[in-house]
Design an enzyme around this catalytic site. Structure first.
Site, PDB file in Angstrom:
ATOM      1  N   ASP A 100    -104.269  20.822 -14.104  1.00 15.98           N
ATOM      2  CA  ASP A 100    -104.464  19.453 -14.569  1.00 15.98           C
ATOM      3  C   ASP A 100    -103.352  19.115 -15.543  1.00 15.98           C
ATOM      4  O   ASP A 100    -102.775  20.002 -16.166  1.00 15.98           O
ATOM      5  CB  ASP A 100    -105.829  19.273 -15.247  1.00 15.98           C
ATOM      6  CG  ASP A 100    -106.154  17.786 -15.389  1.00 15.98           C
ATOM      7  OD1 ASP A 100    -106.602  17.184 -14.408  1.00 15.98           O
ATOM      8  OD2 ASP A 100    -105.890  17.222 -16.465  1.00 15.98           O
ATOM      9  N   ARG A 122    -104.337  15.347  -4.740  1.00 12.39           N
ATOM     10  CA  ARG A 122    -105.746  15.766  -4.883  1.00 12.39           C
ATOM     11  C   ARG A 122    -106.312  16.294  -3.571  1.00 12.39           C
ATOM     12  O   ARG A 122    -107.491  16.090  -3.282  1.00 12.39           O
ATOM     13  CB  ARG A 122    -106.626  14.612  -5.372  1.00 12.39           C
ATOM     14  CG  ARG A 122    -106.325  14.138  -6.772  1.00 12.39           C
ATOM     15  CD  ARG A 122    -107.035  14.996  -7.799  1.00 12.39           C
ATOM     16  NE  ARG A 122    -106.581  14.665  -9.137  1.00 12.39           N
ATOM     17  CZ  ARG A 122    -107.251  13.872  -9.970  1.00 12.39           C
ATOM     18  NH1 ARG A 122    -108.396  13.363  -9.594  1.00 12.39           N
ATOM     19  NH2 ARG A 122    -106.767  13.629 -11.154  1.00 12.39           N
ATOM     20  N   TYR A 150    -103.788   9.912 -22.883  1.00 16.39           N
ATOM     21  CA  TYR A 150    -104.995  10.708 -23.158  1.00 16.39           C
ATOM     22  C   TYR A 150    -105.034  11.166 -24.605  1.00 16.39           C
ATOM     23  O   TYR A 150    -106.095  11.170 -25.245  1.00 16.39           O
ATOM     24  CB  TYR A 150    -105.081  11.906 -22.200  1.00 16.39           C
ATOM     25  CG  TYR A 150    -105.435  11.467 -20.793  1.00 16.39           C
ATOM     26  CD1 TYR A 150    -106.740  11.122 -20.472  1.00 16.39           C
ATOM     27  CD2 TYR A 150    -104.468  11.351 -19.809  1.00 16.39           C
ATOM     28  CE1 TYR A 150    -107.070  10.694 -19.194  1.00 16.39           C
ATOM     29  CE2 TYR A 150    -104.784  10.922 -18.532  1.00 16.39           C
ATOM     30  CZ  TYR A 150    -106.088  10.589 -18.230  1.00 16.39           C
ATOM     31  OH  TYR A 150    -106.407  10.153 -16.979  1.00 16.39           O
ATOM     32  N   ARG A 158    -112.948  17.813  -4.984  1.00 18.10           N
ATOM     33  CA  ARG A 158    -114.359  17.574  -4.655  1.00 18.10           C
ATOM     34  C   ARG A 158    -114.642  17.129  -3.231  1.00 18.10           C
ATOM     35  O   ARG A 158    -115.777  17.166  -2.793  1.00 18.10           O
ATOM     36  CB  ARG A 158    -114.947  16.561  -5.642  1.00 18.10           C
ATOM     37  CG  ARG A 158    -115.250  17.197  -6.977  1.00 18.10           C
ATOM     38  CD  ARG A 158    -115.618  16.179  -8.008  1.00 18.10           C
ATOM     39  NE  ARG A 158    -114.493  15.304  -8.288  1.00 18.10           N
ATOM     40  CZ  ARG A 158    -114.512  14.317  -9.173  1.00 18.10           C
ATOM     41  NH1 ARG A 158    -115.608  14.057  -9.836  1.00 18.10           N
ATOM     42  NH2 ARG A 158    -113.443  13.585  -9.389  1.00 18.10           N
ATOM     43  N   ARG A 214    -116.420  26.322  -7.285  1.00 10.96           N
ATOM     44  CA  ARG A 214    -116.465  25.750  -8.633  1.00 10.96           C
ATOM     45  C   ARG A 214    -117.868  25.799  -9.257  1.00 10.96           C
ATOM     46  O   ARG A 214    -118.011  25.485 -10.436  1.00 10.96           O
ATOM     47  CB  ARG A 214    -115.983  24.287  -8.584  1.00 10.96           C
ATOM     48  CG  ARG A 214    -114.468  24.069  -8.628  1.00 10.96           C
ATOM     49  CD  ARG A 214    -113.888  24.356  -9.999  1.00 10.96           C
ATOM     50  NE  ARG A 214    -114.743  23.878 -11.072  1.00 10.96           N
ATOM     51  CZ  ARG A 214    -114.784  22.622 -11.512  1.00 10.96           C
ATOM     52  NH1 ARG A 214    -113.996  21.724 -11.003  1.00 10.96           N
ATOM     53  NH2 ARG A 214    -115.606  22.279 -12.483  1.00 10.96           N
TER      54      ARG A 214
HETATM   55  O1  CP3 Z   1    -104.908  18.763  -5.450  1.00 10.94           O
HETATM   56  C1  CP3 Z   1    -104.212  18.345  -6.406  1.00 10.94           C
HETATM   57  O2  CP3 Z   1    -103.647  17.223  -6.394  1.00 10.94           O
HETATM   58  C2  CP3 Z   1    -103.972  19.275  -7.598  1.00 10.94           C
HETATM   59  C3  CP3 Z   1    -104.867  19.138  -8.660  1.00 10.94           C
HETATM   60  C4  CP3 Z   1    -104.761  18.062  -9.737  1.00 10.94           C
HETATM   61  C5  CP3 Z   1    -105.863  17.814 -10.583  1.00 10.94           C
HETATM   62  N1  CP3 Z   1    -105.462  16.920 -11.546  1.00 10.94           N
HETATM   63  C6  CP3 Z   1    -107.173  18.454 -10.459  1.00 10.94           C
HETATM   64  C7  CP3 Z   1    -108.340  17.777 -11.038  1.00 10.94           C
HETATM   65  C8  CP3 Z   1    -103.704  17.255 -10.162  1.00 10.94           C
HETATM   66  C9  CP3 Z   1    -102.322  17.130  -9.560  1.00 10.94           C
HETATM   67  C10 CP3 Z   1    -104.161  16.548 -11.309  1.00 10.94           C
HETATM   68  C11 CP3 Z   1    -103.314  15.646 -12.099  1.00 10.94           C
HETATM   69  C12 CP3 Z   1    -103.955  14.654 -12.951  1.00 10.94           C
HETATM   70  N2  CP3 Z   1    -104.999  14.823 -13.828  1.00 10.94           N
HETATM   71  C13 CP3 Z   1    -103.495  13.323 -13.086  1.00 10.94           C
HETATM   72  C14 CP3 Z   1    -102.320  12.743 -12.359  1.00 10.94           C
HETATM   73  C15 CP3 Z   1    -102.673  12.487 -10.941  1.00 10.94           C
HETATM   74  C16 CP3 Z   1    -103.474  11.266 -10.686  1.00 10.94           C
HETATM   75  O3  CP3 Z   1    -104.555  11.399 -10.098  1.00 10.94           O
HETATM   76  O4  CP3 Z   1    -103.013  10.160 -11.026  1.00 10.94           O
HETATM   77  C17 CP3 Z   1    -104.316  12.671 -14.013  1.00 10.94           C
HETATM   78  C18 CP3 Z   1    -104.212  11.242 -14.449  1.00 10.94           C
HETATM   79  C19 CP3 Z   1    -105.255  13.634 -14.494  1.00 10.94           C
HETATM   80  C20 CP3 Z   1    -106.322  13.440 -15.509  1.00 10.94           C
HETATM   81  C21 CP3 Z   1    -107.646  13.705 -14.867  1.00 10.94           C
HETATM   82  N3  CP3 Z   1    -108.177  14.960 -14.736  1.00 10.94           N
HETATM   83  C22 CP3 Z   1    -108.512  12.784 -14.230  1.00 10.94           C
HETATM   84  C23 CP3 Z   1    -108.302  11.305 -14.155  1.00 10.94           C
HETATM   85  C24 CP3 Z   1    -109.573  13.522 -13.704  1.00 10.94           C
HETATM   86  C25 CP3 Z   1    -110.698  13.046 -12.819  1.00 10.94           C
HETATM   87  C26 CP3 Z   1    -111.937  12.703 -13.514  1.00 10.94           C
HETATM   88  C27 CP3 Z   1    -113.092  12.778 -12.502  1.00 10.94           C
HETATM   89  O5  CP3 Z   1    -113.837  13.764 -12.555  1.00 10.94           O
HETATM   90  O6  CP3 Z   1    -113.186  11.875 -11.666  1.00 10.94           O
HETATM   91  C28 CP3 Z   1    -109.358  14.874 -14.035  1.00 10.94           C
HETATM   92  C29 CP3 Z   1    -110.214  16.009 -13.659  1.00 10.94           C
HETATM   93  C30 CP3 Z   1    -109.716  16.712 -12.447  1.00 10.94           C
HETATM   94  N4  CP3 Z   1    -108.433  17.146 -12.245  1.00 10.94           N
HETATM   95  C31 CP3 Z   1    -110.487  17.071 -11.324  1.00 10.94           C
HETATM   96  C32 CP3 Z   1    -109.642  17.754 -10.437  1.00 10.94           C
HETATM   97  C33 CP3 Z   1    -109.981  18.380  -9.122  1.00 10.94           C
HETATM   98  C34 CP3 Z   1    -111.973  16.824 -11.147  1.00 10.94           C
HETATM   99  C35 CP3 Z   1    -112.708  17.901 -11.871  1.00 10.94           C
HETATM  100  C36 CP3 Z   1    -113.794  18.529 -11.049  1.00 10.94           C
HETATM  101  O7  CP3 Z   1    -113.629  18.799  -9.839  1.00 10.94           O
HETATM  102  O8  CP3 Z   1    -114.837  18.818 -11.677  1.00 10.94           O
END
Ligand code: CP3
Length: 354
Positions: A84, A35, A163, A39, A48
């Site tokens: 994602d 990540r 999910y 944010r 974004r």
């Molecule tokens: O920089 C990186 O690592 C690449 C981007 C990335 C995202 N999601 C972007 C994202 C990666 C590798 C993921 C994988 C992902 N998504 C996982 C496995 C990694 C982990 O963290 O364990 C999981 C479980 C998800 C499912 C998911 N998607 C979650 C739990 C969330 C966060 C919810 C929140 O808003 O707190 C997302 C949304 C998400 N994926 C965001 C980002 C940057 C946030 C969305 C935003 O910025 O509005």
């Protein structure tokens, strides 16, 4: 699988990240952060503005920009593709959204064999914009810091199943495990379906130029080792086996996996990702000669810099016992993280005398 595999850039083969992943000697411990794009970066929040998460993932120019942001800012040793784990499901037509501050939400949760059969297999044509994004990105990364490798990724079958079955984020994964225990035939069909989608998604990313892949099984720690071996591991192993044919290093990561790390390695990983709860030395003892990735507690960035760096030094020292060590946090960057701390951490790891 897609026919043309781009030849790996010889400069990337010499990168510290790929060397560590292969267990070869490195000039410095390579570092990137799960990540790292997101944010915590003001430049991310800016691009974004007014664009939904899914729409950003479907726009090759935005994916390229967001992926490059932490590479420019920190000079990390690898980029991770901005996307994602639910994106390939969206691409095959599953009705889902990524809700801000919540995560993926699925409109019609999967419970029956008919639900599973209604999910189409992923074809490379479904994700043409991903191919375009990865091509564009890897072309730019080739000239950053002498060539920065791109890590492609997919969600592992268990974590994505959670999910789909729960319909959204879950703490206990109770419905998911109820399906696993109570309807093993539906479970098997679901895991095979998602595993196939994950493998094709990774093949597409590697064909377009990704130098390594990470399989995220973030929620695998919800099951016991026995259940992991019976209901989860065979499916992750099939994904990793298909990707193994492409010749790029495979990283396999989960959270709360202290007693699963040996099995996660055996599933076919070249590098096992370690969360911060497991001492690195204990992890290395479990993964049997494989490289490791991790595992600084992500909250240490909120401690005074000298405390954070002292803990980072301990992680680096412990990592020396493995054939290869890629420095990372033990899970994703927390959104309120100060980017300047990650910059200091990156510089510290890269200049640490091995
Ligand atoms: O920089 C990186 O690592 C690449 C981007 C990335 C995202 N999601 C972007 C994202 C990666 C590798 C993921 C994988 C992902 N998504 C996982 C496995 C990694 C982990 O963290 O364990 C999981 C479980 C998800 C499912 C998911 N998607 C979650 C739990 C969330 C966060 C919810 C929140 O808003 O707190 C997302 C949304 C998400 N994926 C965001 C980002 C940057 C946030 C969305 C935003 O910025 O509005």
């Amino acid at each position: 699988m897609p026919e043309q595999i781009q030849q790996p850039d010889p400069r990337l083969a010499d990168s510290a990240f790929l060397k560590a992943a292969r267990g070869e000697p490195v000039p410095h411990t390579p570092v990137w952060f799960m990540r790292q794009a997101g944010r915590s970066l003001p430049e991310y929040l800016k691009v974004r503005e007014g664009v939904s998460m899914l729409d950003s993932c479907l726009d090759p120019d935005l994916v390229t920009e967001i992926t490059l942001q932490p590479v420019r800012r920190y000079g990390v040793d690898a980029a991770i593709f901005f996307s994602d784990i639910v994106l390939p499901l969206k691409a095959v037509g599953v009705d889902l959204d990524i809700k801000p501050g919540v995560g993926p939400v699925v409109a019609n949760p999967v419970r029956t064999l008919a639900d599973v059969e209604a999910i189409p297999d992923l074809m490379p044509e479904h994700v043409g914009m991903i191919t375009q994004a990865v091509r564009q990105l890897t072309a730019e990364l080739a000239s950053i810091n002498g060539g920065t490798p791109l890590i492609g990724f997919a969600g592992a079958p268990f974590t994505v199943a959670s999910y789909l079955v729960e319909g959204g984020p879950s703490k206990e994964h109770a419905k998911t495990k109820a399906l696993m225990f109570g309807a093993p035939d539906v479970w098997d069909a679901l895991m095979r379906k998602i595993g196939g989608i994950a493998a094709t998604y990774l093949e597409v990313q590697v064909a377009a130029g990704a130098s390594a892949v990470q399989l995220f099984d973030s929620w695998a720690g919800a099951v016991t080792p026995e259940d992991y071996a019976a209901f989860v591991m065979p499916h992750s192993a099939r994904v990793l086996e298909r990707v193994g044919a492409l010749g790029v290093p495979r990283i396999h990561f989960g959270v709360g996996t202290s007693n699963l790390l040996g099995l996660m390695g055996q599933a076919g990983a070249d590098v096992v990702g370690v969360d911060w709860r497991t001492p690195m030395a204990a992890a290395i003892g479990q993964v049997g000669g494989r490289a490791v990735q991790g595992n600084l507690d992500p909250t240490l960035v909120f401690a005074p810099t000298e405390v954070m760096l002292e803990r980072a030094a301990r992680v680096i020292e412990a990592g020396r016992a493995a054939p290869g060590h890629i420095f990372n946090l033990g899970h994703g960057v927390i959104p309120t993280t100060d980017p300047d701390q990650l910059k200091r951490l990156t510089e510290f790891v890269q200049s640490y005398e091995l």
